[in-house]
Design a protein around this motif. Structure first.
Motif, PDB file in Angstrom:
ATOM      1  N   ILE A  26      -2.436   3.693  -3.374  1.00  0.00           N
ATOM      2  CA  ILE A  26      -1.855   2.374  -3.781  1.00  0.00           C
ATOM      3  C   ILE A  26      -1.386   2.687  -5.187  1.00  0.00           C
ATOM      4  CG2 ILE A  26      -2.036  -0.009  -4.475  1.00  0.00           C
ATOM      5  CD1 ILE A  26      -4.205  -0.246  -2.307  1.00  0.00           C
ATOM      6  N   ASP A  27      -1.702   3.222  -6.171  1.00  0.00           N
ATOM      7  CA  ASP A  27      -1.024   3.700  -7.372  1.00  0.00           C
ATOM      8  C   ASP A  27       0.125   4.653  -7.003  1.00  0.00           C
ATOM      9  OD1 ASP A  27      -2.953   2.036  -8.657  1.00  0.00           O
ATOM     10  OD2 ASP A  27      -4.195   3.819  -9.649  1.00  0.00           O
TER      11      ASP A  27
ATOM     12  N   SER B 107       4.042   3.414  -7.749  1.00  0.00           N
ATOM     13  CA  SER B 107       4.683   4.601  -8.930  1.00  0.00           C
ATOM     14  C   SER B 107       6.052   4.960  -8.310  1.00  0.00           C
ATOM     15  CB  SER B 107       3.668   5.618  -9.441  1.00  0.00           C
ATOM     16  OG  SER B 107       4.454   6.384 -10.239  1.00  0.00           O
ATOM     17  N   LEU B 108       5.793   5.283  -7.137  1.00  0.00           N
ATOM     18  CA  LEU B 108       7.086   5.825  -6.619  1.00  0.00           C
ATOM     19  C   LEU B 108       8.048   4.610  -6.429  1.00  0.00           C
ATOM     20  CD1 LEU B 108       8.744   7.734  -4.769  1.00  0.00           C
ATOM     21  CD2 LEU B 108       7.443   7.394  -2.937  1.00  0.00           C
ATOM     22  N   GLY B 109       7.245   3.550  -5.715  1.00  0.00           N
ATOM     23  CA  GLY B 109       8.218   2.348  -5.625  1.00  0.00           C
ATOM     24  C   GLY B 109       8.983   2.092  -7.038  1.00  0.00           C
TER      25      GLY B 109
ATOM     26  N   THR C 163      -2.734  -0.636   1.738  1.00  0.00           N
ATOM     27  CA  THR C 163      -1.514   0.210   1.118  1.00  0.00           C
ATOM     28  C   THR C 163      -0.154   0.158   1.941  1.00  0.00           C
ATOM     29  OG1 THR C 163      -2.113   1.832   3.424  1.00  0.00           O
ATOM     30  CG2 THR C 163      -3.389   2.035   1.463  1.00  0.00           C
ATOM     31  N   VAL C 164      -0.199  -0.949   2.841  1.00  0.00           N
ATOM     32  CA  VAL C 164       1.076  -0.953   3.674  1.00  0.00           C
ATOM     33  C   VAL C 164       2.181  -1.671   2.735  1.00  0.00           C
ATOM     34  CG1 VAL C 164       2.343  -2.124   5.425  1.00  0.00           C
ATOM     35  CG2 VAL C 164       0.267  -1.093   5.748  1.00  0.00           C
ATOM     36  N   PRO C 165       1.967  -2.737   1.760  1.00  0.00           N
ATOM     37  CA  PRO C 165       3.215  -3.372   0.914  1.00  0.00           C
ATOM     38  C   PRO C 165       3.503  -2.240   0.053  1.00  0.00           C
ATOM     39  CG  PRO C 165       1.414  -4.944   1.448  1.00  0.00           C
ATOM     40  CD  PRO C 165       0.810  -3.813   1.951  1.00  0.00           C
ATOM     41  N   PRO C 166       2.432  -1.430  -0.694  1.00  0.00           N
ATOM     42  CA  PRO C 166       2.957  -0.693  -1.682  1.00  0.00           C
ATOM     43  C   PRO C 166       4.000   0.574  -1.003  1.00  0.00           C
ATOM     44  CG  PRO C 166       0.879  -0.973  -1.926  1.00  0.00           C
ATOM     45  CD  PRO C 166       0.963  -1.634  -0.895  1.00  0.00           C
TER      46      PRO C 166
ATOM     47  N   VAL D  80      10.025   1.669  -1.054  1.00  0.00           N
ATOM     48  CA  VAL D  80      11.145   2.287  -1.093  1.00  0.00           C
ATOM     49  C   VAL D  80      11.798   1.995   0.143  1.00  0.00           C
ATOM     50  CG1 VAL D  80      12.191   4.666  -0.580  1.00  0.00           C
ATOM     51  CG2 VAL D  80      10.514   4.332  -2.410  1.00  0.00           C
ATOM     52  N   GLY D  81      11.482   1.847   1.369  1.00  0.00           N
ATOM     53  CA  GLY D  81      12.036   1.380   2.770  1.00  0.00           C
ATOM     54  C   GLY D  81      12.690   0.170   2.541  1.00  0.00           C
ATOM     55  N   LEU D  82      11.943  -0.888   1.908  1.00  0.00           N
ATOM     56  CA  LEU D  82      12.677  -2.142   1.854  1.00  0.00           C
ATOM     57  C   LEU D  82      13.939  -1.923   0.809  1.00  0.00           C
ATOM     58  CD1 LEU D  82       9.548  -4.613   1.456  1.00  0.00           C
ATOM     59  CD2 LEU D  82      11.049  -4.287   3.219  1.00  0.00           C
TER      60      LEU D  82
END
Length: 230
Positions: free
Chosen positions: A67-68, A72-74, A128-131, A135-137
């Motif tokens: 998740i972190d 962080s990527l997002g 883990t799905v929302p994090p 990027v996709g969103l």
């Protein structure tokens, strides 16, 4: 919250951060499959029973690290998008994609954790799905803006007949306000984006692509065209 409670909360935050930092060090040295709570507690000088109060199992610790990493990527991608908020959709697309690449090169072991080989015996929970979707969103939002803006999206190739039902399902699930071919192309582009990053990060471009940054920029511009960005 009184002073004692505040001190305990701060201590818990600090210990949790120390556990994660040591776990990330072990990821870099040994890989996710060999992550061990006992090894983490040993390196931190903690009793393993004390560490279990923070993370009851290896999978709980892995989930926190995953998740972190996704967050962080997002956050990196979102900051890059905000920096070019007034630009054309295609340039915003490139900015987000380049932020993904920069983050991966700066955090190779965390990238491998979320986009590398699955960890044996571990199944990621729904938390883990929302994090993972951040990027996709962002990319969907850029294509949506282009679709709703002057000129709309460029015409996309027709979807093969045997794929029409699947592409319509994808569109209904991910972006019902976009043309179904654009939604299908977005999923393909999303996979290709992370494929490009993974090929560079894991060495598949060695002795094939030398000028990595301009090649990446060229490739993601092609992906943008593929989803209808003019």
């Amino acid at each position: 919250m009184n002073t004692a409670q505040g001190a305990r909360a701060r201590a818990r935050i600090e210990v949790t951060a120390a556990i994660k930092d040591e776990a990330r060090r072990q990821l870099a040295a040994e890989g996710a499959a060999k992550l061990s709570l006992r090894a983490v507690s040993r390196e931190l000088g903690m009793a393993s029973s004390a560490l279990y109060r923070y993370f009851p199992s290896r999978d709980d610790l892995l989930t926190a690290l995953i998740i972190d990493a996704y967050d962080s990527l997002g956050e990196s991608a979102e900051r890059a998008h905000e920096a070019v908020a007034g630009a054309a959709p295609r340039e915003r697309w490139v900015a987000v994609c380049e932020a993904v690449r920069r983050w991966a090169l700066a955090h190779p072991h965390e990238y491998a954790l979320i986009y590398g080989s699955p960890v044996p015996g571990y199944t990621a929970p729904q938390t883990t799905v929302p994090p993972a979707a951040r990027v996709g969103l962002l990319l969907i939002g850029i294509v949506r803006d282009a679709h709703e803006g002057p000129g709309g999206l460029a015409e996309l190739p027709e979807v093969p007949e045997d794929l029409e039902t699947e592409v319509e399902r994808i569109a209904a699930d991910l972006a019902s306000d976009l043309p179904a071919p654009a939604a299908g192309a977005l999923v393909a582009a999303w996979a290709q984006l992370f494929g490009l990053v993974g090929f560079e990060l894991f060495g598949q471009f060695n002795r094939v692509v030398e000028e990595r940054e301009p090649f990446f920029r060229y490739a993601v511009r092609q992906l943008g065209r593929g989803v209808g960005l003019r």
